[in-house]
Design an enzyme around this catalytic site. Structure first.
Site, mmCIF file in Angstrom:
data_model
loop_
_atom_site.group_PDB
_atom_site.id
_atom_site.type_symbol
_atom_site.label_atom_id
_atom_site.label_comp_id
_atom_site.label_asym_id
_atom_site.label_seq_id
_atom_site.Cartn_x
_atom_site.Cartn_y
_atom_site.Cartn_z
ATOM 1 N N SER A 74 0.820 -1.210 0.000
ATOM 2 C CA SER A 74 0.000 0.000 0.000
ATOM 3 C C SER A 74 0.859 1.268 0.000
ATOM 4 C CB SER A 74 -0.894 0.034 1.245
ATOM 5 O OG SER A 74 -1.660 -1.142 1.328
HETATM 6 N N1 SAH Z 1 -0.668 -5.095 3.924
HETATM 7 C C1 SAH Z 1 0.102 -5.404 2.730
HETATM 8 C C2 SAH Z 1 -0.589 -4.975 1.445
HETATM 9 C C3 SAH Z 1 -1.723 -5.854 1.176
HETATM 10 S S1 SAH Z 1 -2.269 -6.014 -0.487
HETATM 11 C C4 SAH Z 1 1.482 -4.808 2.779
HETATM 12 O O1 SAH Z 1 1.798 -4.091 3.739
HETATM 13 O O2 SAH Z 1 2.263 -5.099 1.881
HETATM 14 C C5 SAH Z 1 -3.654 -7.059 -0.099
HETATM 15 C C6 SAH Z 1 -3.274 -8.478 0.255
HETATM 16 O O3 SAH Z 1 -4.466 -9.151 0.676
HETATM 17 C C7 SAH Z 1 -2.718 -9.267 -0.902
HETATM 18 O O4 SAH Z 1 -1.476 -9.811 -0.562
HETATM 19 C C8 SAH Z 1 -3.759 -10.356 -1.130
HETATM 20 O O5 SAH Z 1 -3.214 -11.581 -1.568
HETATM 21 C C9 SAH Z 1 -4.368 -10.476 0.251
HETATM 22 N N2 SAH Z 1 -5.711 -11.063 0.289
HETATM 23 C C10 SAH Z 1 -6.719 -10.934 -0.617
HETATM 24 N N3 SAH Z 1 -7.782 -11.654 -0.230
HETATM 25 C C11 SAH Z 1 -7.452 -12.245 0.944
HETATM 26 C C12 SAH Z 1 -8.153 -13.139 1.831
HETATM 27 N N4 SAH Z 1 -9.384 -13.557 1.596
HETATM 28 N N5 SAH Z 1 -7.496 -13.553 2.949
HETATM 29 C C13 SAH Z 1 -6.228 -13.149 3.204
HETATM 30 N N6 SAH Z 1 -5.521 -12.329 2.398
HETATM 31 C C14 SAH Z 1 -6.126 -11.886 1.272
#
Ligand code: SAH
Length: 225
Positions: A74
């Site tokens: 993000s």
């Molecule tokens: N917090 C992260 C950015 C997240 S991007 C950072 O600091 O880098 C969103 C993430 O959510 C992605 O890696 C994606 O794979 C994950 N995601 C999407 N759906 C999800 C689910 N149902 N359960 C767990 N993770 C999920």
């Protein structure tokens, strides 16, 4: 970006940019500044270690960056704002849904007692676990599973942060939130996404507040079974 001094200066400059964006978005968020502890945590975490090699020169730009598997780390301003909205305390146990690179988890780990983070993509979960451990963030635990279900074994949590856009607020997350706790989550609203802050009062009542329009990758809903 070659040496440690350059990186430190780049991080300091990033904090100034975040502070400016916080001022510019006050009309939405109601916040003219963020908790200094939160800004200090962002200044401390080496974001260049959480982005792919070819993105290192952009690590301290205030933008989201690709991390593979069609996912992103993000934008630093959003990480700062969401962390601030949790009002983290040193005694807190926090649940994160969407580990991604592990950057948000690292920031939180400096501000609370324990961070439990759930990632659905196995490769990302493995990479984040290794990276966080190599960098010495010992109070973060990562597991691969569907975050829609939370992580019941370690709950209830003082706060929960979801870093992917949900269609609705998952019931399991509301259940795993302590009375007095805070949940920060991007939720779909009329083809847009809005960042919501949901507070659970001591009687278990829920209070939701729209904070800001946002654009997160979707929280996937894996098929049952
Ligand atoms: N917090 C992260 C950015 C997240 S991007 C950072 O600091 O880098 C969103 C993430 O959510 C992605 O890696 C994606 O794979 C994950 N995601 C999407 N759906 C999800 C689910 N149902 N359960 C767990 N993770 C999920």
């Amino acid at each position: 970006m070659t040496d440690a001094g350059d990186r430190r200066r780049a991080r300091e400059a990033l904090i100034r940019v975040i502070e400016e964006e916080v001022r510019q978005t006050e009309v939405y968020t109601g916040r003219s500044h963020l908790d200094l502890r939160v800004l200090n945590a962002l200044e401390e975490v080496p974001r260049e270690r959480f982005v792919p090699e070819y993105e290192v020169d952009s690590a301290y730009a205030n933008v989201p960056l690709p991390i593979g598997y069609r996912q992103t780390i993000s934008q630093p301003y959003i990480v700062a704002l969401m962390t601030d909205l949790l009002e983290p305390r040193l005694s807190d146990t926090v649940l994160e849904i969407g580990t991604g690179s592990g950057y948000q988890a690292a920031v939180l780990s400096l501000l609370v007692d324990r961070v439990y983070s759930v990632e659905v993509v196995a490769e990302l979960a493995d990479q984040a676990r290794e990276r966080l451990s190599a960098l010495g963030y010992g109070n973060v635990e990562v597991r691969q599973s569907d975050g829609n279900l939370g992580w019941p074994e370690h709950g209830p949590y003082d706060s929960i942060i979801v870093t992917a856009g949900a269609r609705d607020v998952p019931d399991a997350l509301l259940e795993q939130l302590k009375p007095g706790g805070r949940l920060v989550i991007p939720v779909d609203a009329n083809a847009h996404q809005v960042l919501k802050l949901i507070r659970k009062d001591e009687a278990g009542g829920l209070h939701s507040q729209d904070i800001l329009p946002v654009a997160f990758v979707p929280l996937v809903e894996p098929p049952p079974g």
